[in-house]
Design a protein around this motif. Sequence first.
Motif, PDB file in Angstrom:
ATOM      1  N   LEU A 135       0.832  -1.197   0.000  1.00 52.15           N
ATOM      2  CA  LEU A 135       0.000   0.000   0.000  1.00 52.15           C
ATOM      3  C   LEU A 135       0.871   1.254   0.000  1.00 52.15           C
ATOM      4  O   LEU A 135       0.620   2.194  -0.767  1.00 52.15           O
ATOM      5  N   GLN A 194      -4.041   7.642  -3.574  1.00 53.34           N
ATOM      6  CA  GLN A 194      -4.368   8.062  -2.215  1.00 53.34           C
ATOM      7  C   GLN A 194      -5.773   8.641  -2.145  1.00 53.34           C
ATOM      8  O   GLN A 194      -6.561   8.315  -1.241  1.00 53.34           O
ATOM      9  N   ILE A 197      -8.602   5.811  -2.683  1.00 50.73           N
ATOM     10  CA  ILE A 197      -8.881   4.900  -1.563  1.00 50.73           C
ATOM     11  C   ILE A 197      -9.307   5.647  -0.305  1.00 50.73           C
ATOM     12  O   ILE A 197      -9.649   5.019   0.700  1.00 50.73           O
ATOM     13  N   SER A 198      -9.298   6.987  -0.373  1.00 52.30           N
ATOM     14  CA  SER A 198      -9.720   7.795   0.770  1.00 52.30           C
ATOM     15  C   SER A 198     -11.176   8.227   0.667  1.00 52.30           C
ATOM     16  O   SER A 198     -11.693   8.875   1.584  1.00 52.30           O
ATOM     17  N   TRP A 201     -16.436   5.209   2.365  1.00 50.74           N
ATOM     18  CA  TRP A 201     -17.175   4.057   1.850  1.00 50.74           C
ATOM     19  C   TRP A 201     -18.681   4.313   1.828  1.00 50.74           C
ATOM     20  O   TRP A 201     -19.390   3.872   0.934  1.00 50.74           O
ATOM     21  N   TYR A 212     -13.432  -4.020  -4.368  1.00 50.66           N
ATOM     22  CA  TYR A 212     -12.801  -2.756  -3.988  1.00 50.66           C
ATOM     23  C   TYR A 212     -12.584  -2.712  -2.480  1.00 50.66           C
ATOM     24  O   TYR A 212     -11.495  -2.392  -1.999  1.00 50.66           O
ATOM     25  N   ARG A 216      -8.927  -3.335  -0.091  1.00 47.39           N
ATOM     26  CA  ARG A 216      -8.464  -2.342   0.873  1.00 47.39           C
ATOM     27  C   ARG A 216      -8.218  -2.989   2.237  1.00 47.39           C
ATOM     28  O   ARG A 216      -7.273  -2.627   2.945  1.00 47.39           O
ATOM     29  N   GLU A 219      -4.890  -4.954   1.913  1.00 45.53           N
ATOM     30  CA  GLU A 219      -3.772  -4.004   1.919  1.00 45.53           C
ATOM     31  C   GLU A 219      -3.469  -3.507   3.325  1.00 45.53           C
ATOM     32  O   GLU A 219      -2.308  -3.454   3.753  1.00 45.53           O
ATOM     33  N   ARG A 220      -4.518  -3.115   4.026  1.00 42.40           N
ATOM     34  CA  ARG A 220      -4.333  -2.574   5.376  1.00 42.40           C
ATOM     35  C   ARG A 220      -3.783  -3.640   6.328  1.00 42.40           C
ATOM     36  O   ARG A 220      -2.956  -3.339   7.200  1.00 42.40           O
TER      37      ARG A 220
END
Length: 324
Positions: A135, A194, A197-198, A201, A212, A216, A219-220
């Motif tokens: 990420l 950035q 993905i910010s 939601w 999607y 995320r 990744e986190r």
Amino acid sequence: MNGEELTEQETALYDRQIRVWGADAQRRLSKSHILVYGMKGTIAEVFATTTLKLTKNVSFFMLIRAVSEEALSANFLIPPDESVCSGKTLAELCCDSLREFNPMVRVSVEKGDLASLGAEFFDKFDVVVISCCSLATKKLINAKCRKLSKRVSFYAVDCRDCCGEIFVDLQKYNYAKKKTDGAAECELQYPSFQEAISVPWRSLPRKVSKLYFAMRVIERFEEAEGRKPGEICIEDLPAVLKLKKELCEAQSVNESHIPDTLLERLVMGAKEFPPVCAIIGGTLGQEVIKAISSKGDPLKNFFFFDATDGKGMIEDISNPNLES
């Protein structure tokens, strides 16, 4: 060749393509310089689409490492003959095969730590494609490409078992859109990785691909645990589901947005699945061609594929408040 005109050899080789999209587009394609990081099966498929059609300048950026069993299972650029592979690195084998694909392609290998290089390093490229990156690396490389005075097309791709994701950032992109009465000039404004993905939601439509959200979470989790992409297994599932619950609560969305079964598949099948590599890599290769040639409607800004239902979905995930 003066860098502007096609040689007779190029004109003969790319004759059919020139008839489709014109000599000007082919010149742009032939002069393009692409940087790729993460030489895996999906990237091999990208090369199958692009090097046969366009660029003569390709730079690999990778660590010098031996050929692994995982690489052999998905990367068709690696010869099956063990005698050929003996004593050669993954980079060397892929370079050799790529030259055989198209002898007119100039291939080079860049060495070092990609994340540690300054933004000026990326200035010599028209397209940057990174695969199977963390990420933090996705954010960092995308940000460096955006700092340049020229527009560099950025792509991040990830393939995990039967699922795949492509992210596209063409920044401020102009292209010709075909219409029945000719062509119209169009412009698209892309968010950075950035920014994409910010986006909250809860502001996204319910029909947005569940991949999607699932990607995320993965990744986190890998970032929090200090794992490299794909360094995950079924024993990690309880912790992944716990993180999913925390993220959904923080984002004020129902946990049904991210099915447990989907996360389980991503955790169990962290490696690439060759048939999915072909679909994801082929799609990405076509997008690279569009971006360089300025021909055709480009993808904005995510593409998801799940082999369980055979569907590919394009999702425009942008925050209107961040767009100019």
